[in-house]
Scaffold this motif. Structure first.
Motif, PDB file in Angstrom:
ATOM      1  N   GLU A   1      35.930 -21.933  43.383  1.00 38.22           N
ATOM      2  CA  GLU A   1      36.260 -20.524  43.203  1.00 38.22           C
ATOM      3  C   GLU A   1      37.233 -20.095  44.297  1.00 38.22           C
ATOM      4  O   GLU A   1      37.129 -20.539  45.438  1.00 38.22           O
TER       5      GLU A   1
ATOM      6  N   GLN B   1      36.234 -21.893  47.643  1.00 36.96           N
ATOM      7  CA  GLN B   1      34.850 -22.095  48.015  1.00 36.96           C
ATOM      8  C   GLN B   1      34.053 -22.557  46.804  1.00 36.96           C
ATOM      9  O   GLN B   1      34.490 -22.420  45.663  1.00 36.96           O
TER      10      GLN B   1
ATOM     11  N   ARG C   1      29.958 -22.755  45.137  1.00 35.00           N
ATOM     12  CA  ARG C   1      28.588 -22.253  45.185  1.00 35.00           C
ATOM     13  C   ARG C   1      27.651 -23.385  44.758  1.00 35.00           C
ATOM     14  O   ARG C   1      27.713 -23.871  43.631  1.00 35.00           O
TER      15      ARG C   1
ATOM     16  N   THR D   1      24.256 -24.935  43.610  1.00 36.70           N
ATOM     17  CA  THR D   1      23.105 -24.503  42.831  1.00 36.70           C
ATOM     18  C   THR D   1      22.011 -25.561  42.916  1.00 36.70           C
ATOM     19  O   THR D   1      22.268 -26.744  42.653  1.00 36.70           O
TER      20      THR D   1
ATOM     21  N   GLU E   1      16.364 -19.774  44.888  1.00 38.61           N
ATOM     22  CA  GLU E   1      17.093 -18.558  44.517  1.00 38.61           C
ATOM     23  C   GLU E   1      18.132 -18.138  45.548  1.00 38.61           C
ATOM     24  O   GLU E   1      18.785 -17.106  45.376  1.00 38.61           O
ATOM     25  N   GLY E   2      18.290 -18.886  46.604  1.00 43.05           N
ATOM     26  CA  GLY E   2      19.271 -18.517  47.628  1.00 43.05           C
ATOM     27  C   GLY E   2      20.695 -18.737  47.168  1.00 43.05           C
ATOM     28  O   GLY E   2      20.973 -19.534  46.269  1.00 43.05           O
ATOM     29  N   GLU E   3      21.615 -17.996  47.773  1.00 41.35           N
ATOM     30  CA  GLU E   3      23.047 -18.145  47.491  1.00 41.35           C
ATOM     31  C   GLU E   3      23.662 -19.004  48.588  1.00 41.35           C
ATOM     32  O   GLU E   3      23.740 -18.597  49.748  1.00 41.35           O
ATOM     33  N   TRP E   4      24.119 -20.163  48.210  1.00 38.94           N
ATOM     34  CA  TRP E   4      24.639 -21.133  49.173  1.00 38.94           C
ATOM     35  C   TRP E   4      26.103 -21.412  48.836  1.00 38.94           C
ATOM     36  O   TRP E   4      26.400 -22.106  47.885  1.00 38.94           O
ATOM     37  N   THR E   5      27.002 -20.834  49.586  1.00 38.09           N
ATOM     38  CA  THR E   5      28.446 -21.023  49.381  1.00 38.09           C
ATOM     39  C   THR E   5      29.035 -21.743  50.585  1.00 38.09           C
ATOM     40  O   THR E   5      28.661 -21.478  51.735  1.00 38.09           O
TER      41      THR E   5
END
Length: 410
Positions: free
Chosen positions: A121, A128, A130, A132, A156-160
């Motif tokens: 993205e 970057q 993301r 999952t 459920e965390g957002e890991w970028t």
């Protein structure tokens, strides 16, 4: 025999007898260049090729009587030239190959996989990705299972992360981030080219076990806990079964007039001074007990742990940490008007090349040398202690006397 036919026969014989010398010359050239970086001299290649070709030619002469006749001299010379040309060419190619082949082949290069472009993205002008988490969060062998809250936080965390790094580096960064943000004891992560991750993790380790010294045991007991205690304090617990000394690990108390569940390790703001006594770091926080009824955890020897476990309640007495003798000595000297100073003997000065007794340091300069470094440290050196340029001296005296001695040493 016609000359053209002899030349053709020579070429034919040279090719037949030169194949094996050419292969050997090429292999040797490659091996020497690859492992040693040295090129075999051309003369060595010629000698080796002629020797091997001679053996091949002799065997062919035994099988064919026409080769043994003297009328084939032109053919023999032509064959020798062909053999040498093939051997030198093969050697040059092997030498070139040995110079170009990389000497260090790392398996890591095969793992430097990159992400697919469809998962990248563009955010803020930078690429970057993301990550999952898919599947169930696994447990690591040797650790307790994860709690439901930790599994949900990972899932459920957002890991970028930046998309321009290899997948192996991405796995390392992802595991480090999980450890730091969720305080996990250990993490193992595998990421595919589609940024799908499978994770196995261990729950956070308890803080108490990290503070227990080797060879001791942590034991908790109910008591009235004094206020203002911090971790590492030395306390003595009086029980009906005896008196036990230990180091404070943790404490939890609550004042009678307040909620009993209040944490005893309240954070108190204190002013902290450095060893120099000049710079201060105000606003530093240190966990301190608030005092009151509660439970205290101390680290005690193994033999004393049983005594505390058999007691239902104890009395806490805080022990004095005491004062380090060297700081106490410096304080006494200051009160007496004396100072401690480090002096270095300078080349060409009055002290260079002499001894303490020859200079009569105590009588002349009214100072005392308590330590001297001449090849090695000597405490309370005698009058025969030699002094030379570069020696370090620790001297005690008044400020004026120290100033005079410093000028003399220089």
């Amino acid at each position: 025999m016609a000359l053209p036919f002899e030349i053709l026969l020579g070429i034919y014989l040279g090719v037949l007898t030169g194949i094996i010398p050419a292969v050997i010359a090429g292999l040797l050239g490659f091996v020497f260049k690859y492992f040693t970086g040295v090129t075999i001299p051309g003369l060595g290649v010629v000698v080796l090729a002629l020797a091997i070709a001679g053996v091949n030619g002799g065997l062919m002469a035994l099988a064919d009587e026409n080769i043994q006749t003297s009328e084939n001299a032109v053919a023999v010379v032509t064959a020798i030239i062909v053999v040498l040309m093939l051997s030198l060419y093969a050697h040059s190619q092997g030498d070139k190959l040995g110079a170009n082949v990389p000497r260090k082949i790392s398996l890591r290069k095969f793992r430097d996989r990159t992400l697919n472009t469809d998962v990248v993205e563009l955010v803020g002008g930078r690429n970057q990705v993301r990550v999952t988490v898919i599947g169930e969060i696994g447990d690591l062998e040797g650790y307790p299972p994860l709690t439901t809250a930790d599994r949900t936080a990972i899932k459920e965390g957002e890991w970028t992360f930046p998309a321009d790094i290899p997948i192996e580096e991405l796995e390392t960064r992802f595991a480090d981030r999980l450890r730091s943000e969720l305080d996990l004891a250990d993490v193992s992560a595998n990421i595919t080219t589609d940024a799908k991750a499978t994770v196995s993790a261990a729950p956070p380790a308890g803080s108490t076990s990290k503070r227990v010294p080797k060879g001791k045991r942590a034991v908790s007991i109910s008591a009235v806990i004094p206020g203002g205690l911090a971790r590492g304090e030395h306390v003595q617990i009086l029980t009906k079964n005896g008196s036990i000394a230990g180091e404070l690990i943790a404490a939890k108390s609550g004042e009678k007039k307040k909620d009993k569940e209040k944490e005893a390790e309240a954070t108190a703001t204190t002013d902290v001074q450095t060893d120099g006594g000049t710079d201060s770091a105000s606003g530093a926080t240190q966990p301190l007990t608030t005092g009151g009824e509660g439970r205290i955890t101390v680290a005690v020897p193994r033999s004393a742990a049983k005594t505390l476990l058999q007691s239902e309640r104890g009395t806490v007495i805080v022990l004095s940490r005491g004062t380090r003798r060297e700081f106490e000595l410096a304080t006494i000297l200051r009160q007496a008007g004396a100072r401690l100073k480090k002096v270095t003997v300078v080349a060409g000065g009055p002290l260079d090349g002499t001894t303490i007794g020859e200079n009569r340091v105590r009588e002349t300069y009214r100072v005392v040398i308590i330590a001297a470094k001449h090849e090695r440290w000597q405490v309370t050196p005698s009058g025969s202690q030699p002094l030379s340029a570069g020696d370090d001296l620790y001297v005690i005296g008044t400020q004026d006397d120290l100033r005079s001695f410093t000028e003399a040493a220089a």
